[in-house]
Write a protein that holds these residues in place. Sequence first.
Motif, PDB file in Angstrom:
ATOM      1  N   ALA A  29       0.775  -1.638   0.012  1.00 47.51           N
ATOM      2  CA  ALA A  29       0.001  -0.277   0.078  1.00 47.51           C
ATOM      3  C   ALA A  29       1.000   1.108   0.333  1.00 47.51           C
ATOM      4  CB  ALA A  29      -0.791   0.188   1.253  1.00 47.51           C
ATOM      5  N   ASP A  30       0.042   2.322  -0.941  1.00 50.56           N
ATOM      6  CA  ASP A  30       1.192   3.440  -0.969  1.00 50.56           C
ATOM      7  C   ASP A  30       0.947   4.191   0.333  1.00 50.56           C
ATOM      8  OD1 ASP A  30       3.106   3.513  -3.323  1.00 50.56           O
ATOM      9  OD2 ASP A  30       1.357   4.420  -4.063  1.00 50.56           O
ATOM     10  N   LYS A  31       1.798   4.945   1.060  1.00 47.84           N
ATOM     11  CA  LYS A  31       1.331   5.857   1.624  1.00 47.84           C
ATOM     12  C   LYS A  31       0.981   7.241   1.604  1.00 47.84           C
ATOM     13  CE  LYS A  31       3.849   8.459   5.427  1.00 47.84           C
ATOM     14  NZ  LYS A  31       4.515   9.727   5.624  1.00 47.84           N
ATOM     15  N   VAL A  32       0.019   8.164   2.262  1.00 49.68           N
ATOM     16  CA  VAL A  32      -0.742   9.051   1.614  1.00 49.68           C
ATOM     17  C   VAL A  32      -0.358   9.942   1.989  1.00 49.68           C
ATOM     18  CG1 VAL A  32      -3.402   9.978   0.903  1.00 49.68           C
ATOM     19  CG2 VAL A  32      -2.398   7.524   0.644  1.00 49.68           C
ATOM     20  N   SER A  33      -0.408  11.325   1.855  1.00 53.99           N
ATOM     21  CA  SER A  33      -0.233  12.552   2.711  1.00 53.99           C
ATOM     22  C   SER A  33      -1.548  13.141   2.416  1.00 53.99           C
ATOM     23  CB  SER A  33       1.040  12.618   1.577  1.00 53.99           C
ATOM     24  OG  SER A  33       2.037  12.447   1.769  1.00 53.99           O
ATOM     25  N   LEU A  34      -1.918  13.997   3.269  1.00 57.65           N
ATOM     26  CA  LEU A  34      -2.940  14.777   3.180  1.00 57.65           C
ATOM     27  C   LEU A  34      -2.972  16.248   3.162  1.00 57.65           C
ATOM     28  CD1 LEU A  34      -4.968  12.971   6.168  1.00 57.65           C
ATOM     29  CD2 LEU A  34      -5.269  12.427   4.262  1.00 57.65           C
ATOM     30  N   ILE A  44     -11.681  21.928   1.958  1.00 56.51           N
ATOM     31  CA  ILE A  44     -11.261  19.767   2.074  1.00 56.51           C
ATOM     32  C   ILE A  44     -10.255  19.446   2.734  1.00 56.51           C
ATOM     33  CG2 ILE A  44     -13.786  19.706   1.081  1.00 56.51           C
ATOM     34  CD1 ILE A  44     -11.990  19.464  -1.928  1.00 56.51           C
ATOM     35  N   VAL A  45     -10.037  17.893   2.838  1.00 58.38           N
ATOM     36  CA  VAL A  45      -8.930  17.049   3.307  1.00 58.38           C
ATOM     37  C   VAL A  45      -8.684  16.599   1.837  1.00 58.38           C
ATOM     38  CG1 VAL A  45      -7.486  15.568   4.616  1.00 58.38           C
ATOM     39  CG2 VAL A  45      -9.326  17.832   5.505  1.00 58.38           C
ATOM     40  N   ILE A  46      -7.665  16.359   1.130  1.00 56.57           N
ATOM     41  CA  ILE A  46      -6.938  15.053  -0.112  1.00 56.57           C
ATOM     42  C   ILE A  46      -5.993  14.666   0.070  1.00 56.57           C
ATOM     43  CG2 ILE A  46      -8.246  16.440  -1.524  1.00 56.57           C
ATOM     44  CD1 ILE A  46      -5.156  17.522  -2.193  1.00 56.57           C
ATOM     45  N   GLY A  47      -6.298  13.559  -0.168  1.00 63.74           N
ATOM     46  CA  GLY A  47      -5.245  12.109   0.078  1.00 63.74           C
ATOM     47  C   GLY A  47      -4.344  12.021  -1.447  1.00 63.74           C
ATOM     48  N   ILE A  48      -3.230  11.912  -1.694  1.00 60.51           N
ATOM     49  CA  ILE A  48      -1.960  11.714  -2.319  1.00 60.51           C
ATOM     50  C   ILE A  48      -1.487  11.064  -2.141  1.00 60.51           C
ATOM     51  CG2 ILE A  48      -0.825  12.774  -4.213  1.00 60.51           C
ATOM     52  CD1 ILE A  48      -2.167  15.735  -4.110  1.00 60.51           C
ATOM     53  N   SER A  49      -1.111   9.684  -3.037  1.00 60.68           N
ATOM     54  CA  SER A  49       0.054   8.736  -2.739  1.00 60.68           C
ATOM     55  C   SER A  49       0.998   9.127  -2.821  1.00 60.68           C
ATOM     56  CB  SER A  49      -0.875   7.442  -3.250  1.00 60.68           C
ATOM     57  OG  SER A  49      -0.233   7.778  -4.904  1.00 60.68           O
ATOM     58  N   ALA A  80     -12.272  11.935   4.135  1.00 57.91           N
ATOM     59  CA  ALA A  80     -13.383  12.656   5.884  1.00 57.91           C
ATOM     60  C   ALA A  80     -13.038  11.094   6.850  1.00 57.91           C
ATOM     61  CB  ALA A  80     -13.922  11.721   5.340  1.00 57.91           C
ATOM     62  N   VAL A  81     -13.539  11.934   8.217  1.00 59.12           N
ATOM     63  CA  VAL A  81     -13.303  11.211   9.193  1.00 59.12           C
ATOM     64  C   VAL A  81     -14.661   9.680   9.289  1.00 59.12           C
ATOM     65  CG1 VAL A  81     -13.360  10.448  11.617  1.00 59.12           C
ATOM     66  CG2 VAL A  81     -11.771  12.832  10.209  1.00 59.12           C
ATOM     67  N   ARG A  82     -14.169   8.420  10.088  1.00 56.54           N
ATOM     68  CA  ARG A  82     -15.155   7.351   9.557  1.00 56.54           C
ATOM     69  C   ARG A  82     -14.470   6.673  10.911  1.00 56.54           C
ATOM     70  NH1 ARG A  82     -13.961   3.084   4.545  1.00 56.54           N
ATOM     71  NH2 ARG A  82     -12.435   2.076   6.089  1.00 56.54           N
ATOM     72  N   LYS A  83     -15.817   5.666  11.166  1.00 52.03           N
ATOM     73  CA  LYS A  83     -15.010   5.084  12.662  1.00 52.03           C
ATOM     74  C   LYS A  83     -14.729   2.941  11.573  1.00 52.03           C
ATOM     75  CE  LYS A  83     -17.649   5.838  16.668  1.00 52.03           C
ATOM     76  NZ  LYS A  83     -18.505   5.929  17.499  1.00 52.03           N
ATOM     77  N   SER A  84     -13.762   2.866  12.279  1.00 50.11           N
ATOM     78  CA  SER A  84     -13.005   1.930  11.491  1.00 50.11           C
ATOM     79  C   SER A  84     -14.109   0.783  12.295  1.00 50.11           C
ATOM     80  CB  SER A  84     -11.801   1.615  11.894  1.00 50.11           C
ATOM     81  OG  SER A  84     -11.716   0.886  14.107  1.00 50.11           O
ATOM     82  N   ALA A  85     -13.683  -0.530  12.096  1.00 46.91           N
ATOM     83  CA  ALA A  85     -14.278  -1.858  12.373  1.00 46.91           C
ATOM     84  C   ALA A  85     -14.334  -2.003  13.570  1.00 46.91           C
ATOM     85  CB  ALA A  85     -14.038  -2.822  11.796  1.00 46.91           C
ATOM     86  N   GLY A  86     -12.777  -1.357  13.919  1.00 41.22           N
ATOM     87  CA  GLY A  86     -12.678  -2.100  15.850  1.00 41.22           C
ATOM     88  C   GLY A  86     -13.514  -0.623  16.860  1.00 41.22           C
ATOM     89  N   GLY A  87     -14.175   0.316  15.521  1.00 43.26           N
ATOM     90  CA  GLY A  87     -14.409   1.797  16.401  1.00 43.26           C
ATOM     91  C   GLY A  87     -13.996   2.743  16.629  1.00 43.26           C
ATOM     92  N   ASP A  88     -12.344   2.737  16.600  1.00 41.93           N
ATOM     93  CA  ASP A  88     -11.489   3.819  16.306  1.00 41.93           C
ATOM     94  C   ASP A  88     -11.234   4.755  15.166  1.00 41.93           C
ATOM     95  OD1 ASP A  88     -10.536   2.249  18.448  1.00 41.93           O
ATOM     96  OD2 ASP A  88      -8.496   2.038  16.604  1.00 41.93           O
ATOM     97  N   LEU A  89     -11.498   5.546  15.609  1.00 43.31           N
ATOM     98  CA  LEU A  89     -11.619   6.989  14.098  1.00 43.31           C
ATOM     99  C   LEU A  89      -9.998   6.419  13.612  1.00 43.31           C
ATOM    100  CD1 LEU A  89     -12.860  10.168  16.572  1.00 43.31           C
ATOM    101  CD2 LEU A  89     -14.539   8.807  14.505  1.00 43.31           C
ATOM    102  N   GLU A  90     -10.449   7.065  11.963  1.00 42.41           N
ATOM    103  CA  GLU A  90      -9.248   7.041  10.992  1.00 42.41           C
ATOM    104  C   GLU A  90     -10.247   8.338   9.290  1.00 42.41           C
ATOM    105  OE1 GLU A  90      -8.986   2.839  10.182  1.00 42.41           O
ATOM    106  OE2 GLU A  90     -11.174   2.947   8.890  1.00 42.41           O
ATOM    107  N   GLN A  91      -8.795   8.530   9.004  1.00 41.12           N
ATOM    108  CA  GLN A  91      -9.169   9.569   8.080  1.00 41.12           C
ATOM    109  C   GLN A  91      -9.228   8.288   6.504  1.00 41.12           C
ATOM    110  OE1 GLN A  91      -9.390  12.051   7.409  1.00 41.12           O
ATOM    111  NE2 GLN A  91      -8.832  13.512   9.259  1.00 41.12           N
ATOM    112  N   TYR A 110      -1.762  18.867   6.503  1.00 45.32           N
ATOM    113  CA  TYR A 110      -2.967  18.954   6.893  1.00 45.32           C
ATOM    114  C   TYR A 110      -2.188  17.382   7.840  1.00 45.32           C
ATOM    115  CZ  TYR A 110      -7.083  17.470   9.352  1.00 45.32           C
ATOM    116  OH  TYR A 110      -8.550  17.344   9.615  1.00 45.32           O
ATOM    117  N   ALA A 111      -1.792  17.921   8.900  1.00 48.57           N
ATOM    118  CA  ALA A 111      -1.576  16.870  10.081  1.00 48.57           C
ATOM    119  C   ALA A 111      -3.014  16.353  10.554  1.00 48.57           C
ATOM    120  CB  ALA A 111      -0.553  17.737  11.339  1.00 48.57           C
ATOM    121  N   THR A 112      -3.510  15.289  10.503  1.00 48.91           N
ATOM    122  CA  THR A 112      -3.995  14.448  11.911  1.00 48.91           C
ATOM    123  C   THR A 112      -3.480  13.212  13.049  1.00 48.91           C
ATOM    124  OG1 THR A 112      -5.953  13.196  11.421  1.00 48.91           O
ATOM    125  CG2 THR A 112      -4.494  12.957  10.424  1.00 48.91           C
TER     126      THR A 112
END
Length: 124
Positions: A29-34, A44-49, A80-91, A110-112
Amino acid sequence: MHISKRLLLGLSAATLIMESLVIQPAFAADKVSLFKVITAKDEIVIGISEGDLVQMEGQNAGGVAKMLVAKGSMSAWQYAVRKSAGGDLEQAPLHKIGLIATDSLRVEPYATPLKVLSIDEAKK
């Protein structure tokens, strides 16, 4: 304690195989910069690999802005922020969008503190 060469060689080979199976997916997986893109109307927040970012001059917010102005438009993944299957927040990537260069546009890093999913991870 006497360990035979055959046993030592077998353990080394098994360790090497297990290590490559565990580490390989991390490199796939490529790392993504926000980046935050700010206009007169919204932001808006964008991600670029990393693969796409390497092709830009400066490989930072300035490089993204220069490319956008030079080309007039570009596509990127909106995050965007969402909840993972484990309940943690992630971008996570929301959808692919098109950006059009305007005079009132600003691009900044954009730092998160949240985990940032790569584009490939979100498709799973």
